[in-house]
Design a protein around this motif. Structure first.
Motif, PDB file in Angstrom:
ATOM      1  N   ALA A  10      89.383 -33.150  -9.809  1.00 58.67           N
ATOM      2  CA  ALA A  10      88.626 -32.051  -9.375  1.00 58.67           C
ATOM      3  C   ALA A  10      87.223 -32.583  -8.965  1.00 58.67           C
ATOM      4  O   ALA A  10      86.834 -32.455  -7.869  1.00 58.67           O
ATOM      5  CB  ALA A  10      88.707 -30.670  -9.766  1.00 58.67           C
ATOM      6  N   MET A  11      86.562 -32.968  -9.987  1.00 56.57           N
ATOM      7  CA  MET A  11      85.137 -33.338  -9.784  1.00 56.57           C
ATOM      8  C   MET A  11      85.170 -34.663  -8.963  1.00 56.57           C
ATOM      9  O   MET A  11      84.089 -35.006  -8.443  1.00 56.57           O
ATOM     10  CB  MET A  11      84.703 -33.666 -11.239  1.00 56.57           C
ATOM     11  N   GLU A  12      86.148 -35.519  -9.142  1.00 60.46           N
ATOM     12  CA  GLU A  12      86.025 -36.896  -8.224  1.00 60.46           C
ATOM     13  C   GLU A  12      86.060 -36.294  -6.640  1.00 60.46           C
ATOM     14  O   GLU A  12      85.556 -36.798  -5.750  1.00 60.46           O
ATOM     15  CB  GLU A  12      87.198 -37.687  -8.521  1.00 60.46           C
ATOM     16  N   LEU A  13      87.111 -35.260  -6.470  1.00 57.83           N
ATOM     17  CA  LEU A  13      87.062 -34.784  -5.102  1.00 57.83           C
ATOM     18  C   LEU A  13      85.998 -34.162  -4.586  1.00 57.83           C
ATOM     19  O   LEU A  13      85.459 -34.354  -3.686  1.00 57.83           O
ATOM     20  CB  LEU A  13      88.410 -33.652  -5.015  1.00 57.83           C
ATOM     21  N   LEU A  14      85.151 -33.340  -5.505  1.00 63.24           N
ATOM     22  CA  LEU A  14      83.744 -32.825  -5.042  1.00 63.24           C
ATOM     23  C   LEU A  14      82.784 -33.849  -4.939  1.00 63.24           C
ATOM     24  O   LEU A  14      82.022 -33.774  -3.845  1.00 63.24           O
ATOM     25  CB  LEU A  14      83.406 -31.856  -6.340  1.00 63.24           C
ATOM     26  N   HIS A  15      82.898 -34.847  -5.700  1.00 59.13           N
ATOM     27  CA  HIS A  15      82.041 -35.995  -5.250  1.00 59.13           C
ATOM     28  C   HIS A  15      82.315 -36.459  -4.181  1.00 59.13           C
ATOM     29  O   HIS A  15      81.406 -37.021  -3.419  1.00 59.13           O
ATOM     30  CB  HIS A  15      81.975 -37.253  -6.450  1.00 59.13           C
ATOM     31  N   GLU A  16      83.527 -36.915  -3.622  1.00 63.52           N
ATOM     32  CA  GLU A  16      83.834 -37.301  -2.392  1.00 63.52           C
ATOM     33  C   GLU A  16      83.232 -36.517  -1.291  1.00 63.52           C
ATOM     34  O   GLU A  16      83.124 -36.946  -0.185  1.00 63.52           O
ATOM     35  CB  GLU A  16      85.218 -37.573  -2.352  1.00 63.52           C
ATOM     36  N   GLU A  58      89.603 -27.454  -5.479  1.00 71.76           N
ATOM     37  CA  GLU A  58      89.893 -26.218  -6.242  1.00 71.76           C
ATOM     38  C   GLU A  58      91.288 -26.186  -6.596  1.00 71.76           C
ATOM     39  O   GLU A  58      91.496 -25.761  -7.675  1.00 71.76           O
ATOM     40  CB  GLU A  58      89.986 -25.022  -5.187  1.00 71.76           C
ATOM     41  N   ALA A  59      92.252 -26.832  -5.845  1.00 73.43           N
ATOM     42  CA  ALA A  59      93.767 -26.998  -6.343  1.00 73.43           C
ATOM     43  C   ALA A  59      93.819 -27.700  -7.588  1.00 73.43           C
ATOM     44  O   ALA A  59      94.718 -27.297  -8.594  1.00 73.43           O
ATOM     45  CB  ALA A  59      94.518 -27.388  -5.131  1.00 73.43           C
ATOM     46  N   ALA A  60      93.196 -28.887  -7.819  1.00 74.25           N
ATOM     47  CA  ALA A  60      93.227 -29.662  -8.580  1.00 74.25           C
ATOM     48  C   ALA A  60      92.640 -29.415  -9.954  1.00 74.25           C
ATOM     49  O   ALA A  60      92.683 -30.199 -11.029  1.00 74.25           O
ATOM     50  CB  ALA A  60      92.675 -31.295  -7.999  1.00 74.25           C
ATOM     51  N   ALA A  61      91.592 -28.574 -10.087  1.00 69.31           N
ATOM     52  CA  ALA A  61      90.840 -27.953 -11.171  1.00 69.31           C
ATOM     53  C   ALA A  61      91.789 -27.342 -12.007  1.00 69.31           C
ATOM     54  O   ALA A  61      92.668 -26.603 -12.048  1.00 69.31           O
ATOM     55  CB  ALA A  61      89.913 -27.101 -10.604  1.00 69.31           C
ATOM     56  N   ASP A  62      91.551 -27.950 -13.481  1.00 65.31           N
ATOM     57  CA  ASP A  62      92.447 -27.404 -14.565  1.00 65.31           C
ATOM     58  C   ASP A  62      91.754 -26.196 -15.084  1.00 65.31           C
ATOM     59  O   ASP A  62      92.345 -25.269 -15.742  1.00 65.31           O
ATOM     60  CB  ASP A  62      92.446 -28.584 -15.794  1.00 65.31           C
TER      61      ASP A  62
END
Length: 370
Positions: A10-16, A58-62
């Motif tokens: 999720a953080m990688e997606l936010l970073h992107e 948001e969907a990938a966040a554990d």
């Protein structure tokens, strides 16, 4: 990497998502650190992509309640929401400047319409002229011009017109005598050339005045009447044309205001794309309005009436009298300064308003088309 192992994807997606905007510089991409100012997308495609990445994150966040995730997500989500939203950018102060110009055009149009009516009334007077002998020679022509009696009769019109051209002729003749004397005593080539040019100008003006005098002197009653009516009709046509032009300008200004307001609700990403232009125009507006306020305020505060001055008169018997007199010349000068400064302030205010509104509207229309 921000966050923890639990929310790594999720953080990688936010970073992107944070690096979606094309505003981001190469150095920022290399370092992996970007300022919030450069995160803002500049078009709908980039905004959609950032929103998509946020949804995936948001969907990938554990653990969607993780503070690091929440802080980063909220920051980027605020940017996305602001970019999707429309924002009012038009300013009433700028519209006031355009309205002021429109009012000036309205006043000018009203003046032109009044001129048309005055000319029509003049034609009515001319039509009522009684036919009379209008013979006036050079020798019998006077040199006094009285506008108030110009259209009272054909004879008065002719007498005043001839007086005007004869006065100009005599003035040129007088100037030529002075200039010829000056030419005789001139010592340098530059001064001689300057005087010679003045002699040529006055000679030409004098000859033209005499030629026009002779042409008017040769006119009989019917010719004078026809000529004056033709002049007034041309003046009516010119004034009507001016009135129409002012009306067109007023309509264009109204359209400009309408377009300015209509295009004054851009999307956030459009504002980001125009960030530099917005900053420059905002600086121009603040500086221009401040300058206009200085001039207008100085004019408003300037003194209108000059102080009276004391006149002391000594009579032959030795006694003196003191009286207070108004300084008319000083007051006249104060009026020029006062209203001159106010006019300069108003001109700057109008110019800045038109300049900014025109650019903003043009840019807004381009956004609408895009």
């Amino acid at each position: 990497m921000e966050g923890n192992a639990t929310n790594q994807k999720a953080m990688e997606l936010l970073h992107e998502a944070a690096f979606t905007s094309s505003l981001i510089k190469a150095k920022e991409r290399e370092s992996g650190i970007v300022t919030e100012e450069n995160m803002y997308p500049v078009n709908k495609k980039e905004t959609d992509r950032m929103a998509e990445l946020l949804g995936q994150a948001e969907a990938a966040a554990d653990n969607a309640q993780d503070p690091a995730f929440v802080e980063k997500f909220d920051q980027l989500n605020d940017i996305v929401q602001w970019s999707y939203a429309r924002h009012r950018t038009w300013k009433f102060s700028l519209i006031c400047g355009v309205i002021l110009l429109a009012l000036l055009f309205l006043w000018a149009r009203s003046s032109s319409q009044d001129s048309v009516q005055t000319a029509k009334d003049t034609i009515a007077k001319i039509e009522a002229w009684t036919e009379s002998d209008t013979t006036i020679s050079w020798e019998k022509s006077g040199t006094h011009f009285n506008y108030s009696e110009l259209f009272t009769s054909a004879n008065k019109w002719k007498a005043n017109k001839l007086a005007s051209y004869k006065t100009n002729y005599l003035e040129c003749e007088k100037n030529l005598k002075t200039l010829n004397k000056s030419l005789e005593t001139a010592t340098t080539d530059s001064s001689k050339n300057a005087i010679q040019k003045q002699i040529e100008y006055n000679t030409k003006d004098m000859n033209q005045s005499r030629a026009i005098f002779d042409s008017i002197a040769a006119m009989n009653f019917q010719q004078i009447k026809a000529s004056v009516i033709a002049d007034e009709n041309r003046y009516i046509k010119s004034s009507e044309s001016s009135a129409t032009t002012y009306l067109i300008f007023m309509i264009l200004l109204a359209v400009l205001i309408g377009l300015y307001i209509w295009t004054g609700y851009p999307y956030g990403y459009e504002m980001t794309r125009s960030r530099t232009r917005i900053k420059i125009l905002d600086w121009v507006r603040k500086f221009g309005f401040s300058l206009a306020s200085i001039f207008f305020g100085a004019g408003l505060a300037a003194k209108l009436f000059a102080d009276d001055y004391i006149v002391k008169t000594t009579f032959m018997d030795g006694h003196t009298e003191t009286r207070r007199e108004s300084d008319i010349a000083g007051t006249f000068f104060n009026i020029i300064i006062k209203f001159g400064l106010m006019a300069v302030g108003a001109f700057i205010f109008i110019f800045i308003s038109i300049f900014i509104i025109f650019i903003e509207t043009a840019a807004g229309l381009i956004n609408k088309i895009r």
